[in-house]
Enzyme design. Structure first.
Site, mmCIF file in Angstrom:
data_model
loop_
_atom_site.group_PDB
_atom_site.id
_atom_site.type_symbol
_atom_site.label_atom_id
_atom_site.label_comp_id
_atom_site.label_asym_id
_atom_site.label_seq_id
_atom_site.Cartn_x
_atom_site.Cartn_y
_atom_site.Cartn_z
ATOM 1 N N SER A 11 -7.509 8.913 2.149
ATOM 2 C CA SER A 11 -7.900 7.823 3.058
ATOM 3 C C SER A 11 -8.283 8.420 4.416
ATOM 4 O O SER A 11 -8.121 9.620 4.646
ATOM 5 C CB SER A 11 -6.732 6.853 3.232
ATOM 6 O OG SER A 11 -5.702 7.486 3.976
ATOM 7 N N ASP A 15 -11.787 8.036 0.182
ATOM 8 C CA ASP A 15 -11.519 6.604 0.193
ATOM 9 C C ASP A 15 -12.037 5.993 1.507
ATOM 10 O O ASP A 15 -11.777 6.535 2.588
ATOM 11 C CB ASP A 15 -9.986 6.426 0.081
ATOM 12 C CG ASP A 15 -9.577 5.007 -0.194
ATOM 13 O OD1 ASP A 15 -10.375 4.248 -0.757
ATOM 14 O OD2 ASP A 15 -8.421 4.672 0.144
ATOM 15 N N ASP A 31 -18.112 3.107 2.695
ATOM 16 C CA ASP A 31 -17.710 1.718 2.935
ATOM 17 C C ASP A 31 -18.625 1.105 3.999
ATOM 18 O O ASP A 31 -18.380 1.235 5.201
ATOM 19 C CB ASP A 31 -16.239 1.679 3.373
ATOM 20 C CG ASP A 31 -15.734 0.257 3.562
ATOM 21 O OD1 ASP A 31 -16.565 -0.674 3.534
ATOM 22 O OD2 ASP A 31 -14.524 0.080 3.748
ATOM 23 N N GLU A 90 -18.681 -0.684 -1.244
ATOM 24 C CA GLU A 90 -17.876 -1.917 -1.159
ATOM 25 C C GLU A 90 -18.756 -3.064 -0.714
ATOM 26 O O GLU A 90 -19.538 -2.950 0.220
ATOM 27 C CB GLU A 90 -16.722 -1.727 -0.155
ATOM 28 C CG GLU A 90 -15.898 -3.010 0.037
ATOM 29 C CD GLU A 90 -14.669 -2.798 0.936
ATOM 30 O OE1 GLU A 90 -14.036 -1.725 0.843
ATOM 31 O OE2 GLU A 90 -14.368 -3.710 1.729
ATOM 32 N N HIS A 101 -5.211 -4.934 1.689
ATOM 33 C CA HIS A 101 -4.516 -3.657 1.889
ATOM 34 C C HIS A 101 -3.132 -3.871 2.502
ATOM 35 O O HIS A 101 -2.942 -4.777 3.295
ATOM 36 C CB HIS A 101 -5.336 -2.757 2.827
ATOM 37 C CG HIS A 101 -6.604 -2.271 2.225
ATOM 38 N ND1 HIS A 101 -7.837 -2.551 2.753
ATOM 39 C CD2 HIS A 101 -6.837 -1.520 1.124
ATOM 40 C CE1 HIS A 101 -8.772 -1.975 2.020
ATOM 41 N NE2 HIS A 101 -8.197 -1.352 1.015
ATOM 42 N N GLY A 102 -2.187 -3.038 2.134
ATOM 43 C CA GLY A 102 -0.867 -3.074 2.759
ATOM 44 C C GLY A 102 0.079 -4.042 2.076
ATOM 45 O O GLY A 102 -0.133 -4.447 0.936
ATOM 46 N N SER A 154 -1.483 -2.552 -4.499
ATOM 47 C CA SER A 154 -0.018 -2.505 -4.430
ATOM 48 C C SER A 154 0.506 -3.922 -4.246
ATOM 49 O O SER A 154 -0.084 -4.711 -3.508
ATOM 50 C CB SER A 154 0.431 -1.666 -3.229
ATOM 51 O OG SER A 154 0.049 -0.339 -3.384
ATOM 52 N N THR A 203 0.162 1.790 -0.869
ATOM 53 C CA THR A 203 1.427 1.252 -0.342
ATOM 54 C C THR A 203 2.600 1.407 -1.319
ATOM 55 O O THR A 203 3.703 1.783 -0.904
ATOM 56 C CB THR A 203 1.226 -0.233 0.028
ATOM 57 O OG1 THR A 203 0.170 -0.295 0.987
ATOM 58 C CG2 THR A 203 2.480 -0.838 0.634
HETATM 59 O O1 G3H Z 1 -8.133 2.198 -0.578
HETATM 60 C C1 G3H Z 1 -6.911 2.188 -0.832
HETATM 61 C C2 G3H Z 1 -6.254 1.041 -1.343
HETATM 62 O O2 G3H Z 1 -7.075 -0.030 -1.458
HETATM 63 C C3 G3H Z 1 -4.794 0.930 -1.347
HETATM 64 O O3 G3H Z 1 -4.301 -0.337 -1.028
HETATM 65 O O4 G3H Z 1 -2.140 0.257 0.050
HETATM 66 O O5 G3H Z 1 -2.589 -2.019 -0.776
HETATM 67 O O6 G3H Z 1 -2.250 -0.158 -2.377
HETATM 68 P P1 G3H Z 1 -2.731 -0.585 -1.047
HETATM 69 ZN ZN ZN Z 2 -8.980 0.280 0.007
#
Ligand code: G3H
Ligand code: ZN
Length: 283
Positions: free
Chosen positions: A49, A81, A103, A133, A179-180, A210, A232
């Site tokens: 990331s 990412d 992105d 995306e 995210h998160g 996640s 996450t």
């Molecule tokens: O690009 C990374 C993800 O979309 C991870 O998302 O932290 O909610 O699993 P997350």
């Molecule tokens: Zn993502």
């Protein structure tokens, strides 16, 4: 073995399963993911990331990933990412990433198509796969936040046009994940996944995965999701194990002892995801 994202995702697309793309920031995380993939005979994507690149540096991430992939018995892709711009994508390609995400979701449709095409022209010439995306995925990842009011679901007609005009390898779609950490239970727009898959007939990517209930993930995979991003949930597994170890061993000063249970916890979390995504035995 080191492979491109395209090789991994085309097989997943043809055979209707998904491959986990797990965020990596250090050696223990890389090892945990690779061990999980080997133990389950699963293809896997290691991804960095924006925060991961800042933390470890592009060279460390690339070299760790390449070493792990070279020695692995299963197909491994190294992926950027949420790549922010052309220059960052080029830097990652130069360091040996086999897959990149550009992105362009902050731009309008034309702008997103333009930046994606520019990246594809170069990436394809050197055999690197590209993810784009469309729509805006909400939530916070590292320093990037998209408010709920600014998150927008992917329009299937726009997805079709985007796919036709760019010929991108895989497409991340906004269908209700964020995210998160989630405050409530995420509700996925399954009809939207189905329609986008029918209209584009290409590998689709689910971000912010996640905390999404297992049955929702399974349904999303059955409808055409082929890459599932997880960050996450691995952070949670890692930090809980570290906290637990420190609580039980307050006098420990050995990083190897502190991090070993964290590595094991992450490996177990990854194995669970691989079973859920259907990538087990697909290497
Ligand atoms: O690009 C990374 C993800 O979309 C991870 O998302 O932290 O909610 O699993 P997350
Ligand atoms: Zn993502």
């Amino acid at each position: 073995m080191l492979v491109t994202g395209r090789e991994i995702l085309q097989d997943a697309h043809k055979n209707n399963y998904a491959v986990g793309a797990f965020n990596v920031n250090n050696m223990e995380i890389v090892q945990a993911i690779i061990e999980a993939a080997e133990e389950t005979n699963s293809p896997v994507i290691l991804q960095a990331s924006q925060g991961g690149l800042k933390y470890a540096g592009v060279e460390y991430v690339a070299e760790l990933g390449k070493l792990a992939a070279k020695n692995a018995k299963v197909p491994v892709a190294i992926h950027l990412d949420h790549g922010t711009d052309f220059e960052q994508v080029m830097l990652c390609i130069r360091h040996g990433f086999t897959s990149v995400m550009i992105d362009g979701s902050r731009f309008d449709l034309e702008g997103n198509i333009q930046i994606t095409k520019k990246v594809i022209e170069v990436a394809r010439a050197v055999g690197v796969s590209v993810e784009a995306e469309l729509g805006k995925i909400g939530g916070t990842e590292d320093h990037i936040t998209v408010d709920e009011k600014n998150a927008t679901f992917t329009d299937p007609k726009e997805a079709k046009r985007f796919a036709d005009e760019t010929n991108v390898d895989s497409l991340a779609i906004a269908v209700g994940t964020a995210h998160g950490l989630y405050k409530g239970e995420p509700k996925l727009d399954f009809d939207r996944i189905k329609i986008i898959k029918e209209m584009t007939n290409m590998p689709l990517v689910l971000h912010g995965s996640s905390g999404v209930p297992a049955d929702s993930i399974k349904k999303a995979v059955s409808l055409g999701i082929n890459k599932i991003n997880i960050d996450t949930d691995l952070r949670i597994a890692f930090s809980n194990a570290v906290k637990e170890f420190i609580k039980e061993n307050p006098d420990s000063i050995d990083p190897r002892k502190i991090l070993s249970p964290a590595k094991l916890a992450m490996k177990e979390a990854v194995i669970e995801k691989m079973h859920l995504f259907g990538s087990v035995g697909r290497a």
